[in-house]
Design a protein around this motif. Structure first.
Motif, short mmCIF file in Angstrom:
data_model
loop_
_atom_site.label_atom_id
_atom_site.label_comp_id
_atom_site.label_asym_id
_atom_site.label_seq_id
_atom_site.Cartn_x
_atom_site.Cartn_y
_atom_site.Cartn_z
N LEU A 164 7.23 11.94 36.42
CA LEU A 164 7.07 13.00 35.41
C LEU A 164 6.09 12.59 34.33
O LEU A 164 5.35 13.43 33.80
CB LEU A 164 8.44 13.34 34.82
N GLY A 165 6.04 11.30 34.02
CA GLY A 165 5.07 10.82 33.04
C GLY A 165 3.65 10.89 33.53
O GLY A 165 2.70 10.94 32.73
N ALA A 166 3.46 10.91 34.86
CA ALA A 166 2.12 10.96 35.44
C ALA A 166 1.67 12.38 35.76
O ALA A 166 0.55 12.58 36.24
CB ALA A 166 2.08 10.12 36.72
N LEU A 167 2.52 13.36 35.49
CA LEU A 167 2.22 14.75 35.84
C LEU A 167 1.47 15.44 34.71
O LEU A 167 1.91 15.43 33.56
CB LEU A 167 3.54 15.48 36.13
N LYS A 168 0.35 16.05 35.05
CA LYS A 168 -0.46 16.77 34.05
C LYS A 168 0.25 18.05 33.59
O LYS A 168 1.05 18.63 34.31
CB LYS A 168 -1.81 17.16 34.65
N VAL A 169 -0.10 18.51 32.39
CA VAL A 169 0.36 19.82 31.95
C VAL A 169 -0.18 20.88 32.91
O VAL A 169 -1.37 20.87 33.27
CB VAL A 169 -0.10 20.12 30.51
N GLY A 170 0.69 21.76 33.37
CA GLY A 170 0.34 22.73 34.39
C GLY A 170 0.61 22.25 35.79
O GLY A 170 0.55 23.03 36.74
N GLY A 171 0.91 20.95 35.94
CA GLY A 171 1.21 20.39 37.25
C GLY A 171 2.65 20.64 37.64
O GLY A 171 3.50 21.00 36.81
N ARG A 172 2.94 20.45 38.92
CA ARG A 172 4.28 20.73 39.44
C ARG A 172 4.82 19.55 40.23
O ARG A 172 4.07 18.83 40.89
CB ARG A 172 4.26 21.98 40.33
N ILE A 173 6.14 19.38 40.16
CA ILE A 173 6.84 18.37 40.95
C ILE A 173 7.86 19.09 41.82
O ILE A 173 8.55 20.01 41.37
CB ILE A 173 7.52 17.32 40.05
N VAL A 174 7.94 18.69 43.09
CA VAL A 174 8.90 19.24 44.04
C VAL A 174 9.65 18.07 44.67
O VAL A 174 9.03 17.11 45.13
CB VAL A 174 8.20 20.07 45.14
N VAL A 175 10.98 18.16 44.69
CA VAL A 175 11.80 17.07 45.22
C VAL A 175 12.79 17.64 46.22
O VAL A 175 13.55 18.57 45.92
CB VAL A 175 12.57 16.33 44.10
N GLU A 176 12.81 17.04 47.43
CA GLU A 176 13.80 17.37 48.44
C GLU A 176 14.77 16.21 48.55
O GLU A 176 14.38 15.08 48.84
CB GLU A 176 13.13 17.60 49.80
N SER A 177 16.05 16.48 48.30
CA SER A 177 17.12 15.49 48.43
C SER A 177 18.02 15.88 49.59
O SER A 177 18.13 17.05 49.93
CB SER A 177 17.95 15.42 47.14
N TYR A 178 18.72 14.87 50.13
CA TYR A 178 19.57 15.14 51.29
C TYR A 178 21.00 14.67 51.11
O TYR A 178 21.78 14.73 52.06
CB TYR A 178 18.95 14.50 52.55
N GLN A 179 21.33 14.20 49.94
CA GLN A 179 22.73 13.88 49.64
C GLN A 179 22.96 14.05 48.15
O GLN A 179 22.03 14.02 47.34
CB GLN A 179 23.11 12.49 50.14
N SER A 180 24.23 14.25 47.78
CA SER A 180 24.58 14.69 46.43
C SER A 180 24.20 13.69 45.35
O SER A 180 23.88 14.07 44.23
CB SER A 180 26.08 15.00 46.36
N LEU A 181 24.25 12.38 45.67
CA LEU A 181 23.95 11.38 44.66
C LEU A 181 22.49 11.46 44.23
O LEU A 181 22.16 11.39 43.03
CB LEU A 181 24.27 9.99 45.19
N GLU A 182 21.58 11.61 45.20
CA GLU A 182 20.16 11.78 44.89
C GLU A 182 19.93 13.07 44.11
O GLU A 182 19.22 13.08 43.10
CB GLU A 182 19.34 11.85 46.18
N ASP A 183 20.52 14.15 44.61
CA ASP A 183 20.28 15.45 43.98
C ASP A 183 20.75 15.45 42.53
O ASP A 183 20.11 16.05 41.67
CB ASP A 183 20.99 16.55 44.78
N ARG A 184 21.85 14.77 42.26
CA ARG A 184 22.36 14.71 40.89
C ARG A 184 21.37 14.00 39.96
O ARG A 184 21.13 14.44 38.83
CB ARG A 184 23.71 13.99 40.88
N LEU A 185 20.79 12.91 40.44
CA LEU A 185 19.79 12.19 39.62
C LEU A 185 18.57 13.06 39.35
O LEU A 185 18.04 13.08 38.24
CB LEU A 185 19.36 10.91 40.33
N VAL A 186 18.10 13.76 40.38
CA VAL A 186 16.94 14.63 40.22
C VAL A 186 17.25 15.75 39.24
O VAL A 186 16.47 16.05 38.32
CB VAL A 186 16.51 15.20 41.59
N LYS A 187 18.40 16.37 39.41
CA LYS A 187 18.82 17.47 38.52
C LYS A 187 18.85 17.00 37.07
O LYS A 187 18.33 17.69 36.17
CB LYS A 187 20.20 17.96 38.95
#
Length: 315
Positions: free
Chosen positions: A230-253
């Motif tokens: 997120l620190g490397a993302l430019k203003v106007g840029g987008r990040i997309v994350v695919e998680s496959y288990q609840s522990l990962e998804d919780r951290l991303v959320k």
């Protein structure tokens, strides 16, 4: 090897279209794997430059072959994804317009029996995403103290029968160290109650997930990787994350939600300068795959996709 089918591919292309359509831009695929998502994105956006990261040398080799037709538009970097800022600097960049994470174990890793990720076939208990370094799942089973093993199974596998399983593991390893998955799967069948085996999925699933997460430090890496990305993302840029288990998804959320909040004290009529949200969430909760995609690609059944756009400078 089964055909590699990228998960939620059309949706990912759609999410990045406002960023890359008809303009130059840099995308970091932080987990390039076999290159399925990257290939489609390079095809969809002819002016896109891609920085492809992976900790698995075999995956980088395969993606290099797949993406060769895109020529010098792609830079490949062998690194774990929390090394994203350093990887960008290594190819002469400081920021990215888009970042994609497709987390978890890849199709190639599951399909190669010798890697030890799948419990359906007897194989060496390895589970390292980068097989050139670090300890194996066998090392964890054979050397960790019982209390540590219980913690890993509970925290990383959400395994209700962690105590029973670890008691059996400790007894078995005293007679002979664990080396292959078949012996562990047999032990798990005996340790998990029959009623749970009938209704709770394969009895090895949670233990294998826990061991894989421990061996690869997946949650610790993700905790570092999200703020780094997120620190490397430019203003106007987008990040997309695919998680496959609840522990990962919780951290991303949590990482996305924290930067999507205003820091202006409640009750003030205007947003204080520098206190506004950094991110705008692009998904309502976590998006899932539809029934048709799951039928075509069973791996999509557990996916949880989250996306955000940077709307303010990093604090």
């Amino acid at each position: 090897m089964t055909e590699h089918v990228p998960v939620l591919l059309d949706r990912i292309v759609e999410l990045f279209t406002p960023v890359f359509a008809d303009r130059d831009g840099v995308l970091v695929d932080a987990t390039v794997g076999l290159g399925g998502h990257s290939d489609a994105l390079l095809e969809a956006f002819p002016r896109l430059r891609l920085v492809a990261l992976d900790r698995d040398p075999a995956a980088l080799e395969k993606s290099r072959e797949r993406l060769a037709r895109h020529g010098d538009r792609v830079d490949f970097v062998h690194t774990v994804y929390d090394g994203l800022p350093e990887a960008l600097r290594g190819v002469g960049l400081s920021h990215a317009d888009g970042i994609l994470f497709d987390l978890g174990v890849s199709s190639m890793q599951l399909d190669r029996t010798e890697r030890g990720f799948a419990y359906a076939k007897d194989s060496p208990l390895d589970m390292r995403m980068d097989p050139t370094t670090g300890f194996t799942a066998a090392d964890v089973l054979n050397t960790y103290a019982p209390g540590e093993l219980v913690r890993i199974l509970r925290d990383y596998g959400e395994e209700r029968f962690a105590q029973r399983i670890v008691k059996s593991v400790v007894k078995a390893r005293e007679q002979e160290p664990f080396t292959t998955s078949g012996r562990l799967v047999e032990l798990l069948y005996d340790a998990v109650p029959a009623a749970t085996r009938r209704t709770g999925g394969h009895p090895a699933k949670r233990t294998f997930q826990a061991l894989r997460i421990e061996v690869n430090g997946e949650l610790e890496v993700l905790r570092r990787a999200m703020p780094a990305a997120l620190g490397a993302l430019k203003v106007g840029g987008r990040i997309v994350v695919e998680s496959y288990q609840s522990l990962e998804d919780r951290l991303v959320k949590q990482a996305l939600a924290e930067l999507a909040k205003s820091r202006t004290p409640e009750g003030l009529p205007v947003e204080l300068p520098g206190h506004g949200p950094e991110l705008k969430l692009l998904t309502r909760g976590a998006e899932k795959a539809g029934e048709e995609e799951i039928e075509r690609n069973p791996r999509a059944a557990s996916v949880r996709l989250r996306a955000a756009e940077r709307i303010g400078e990093p604090r």
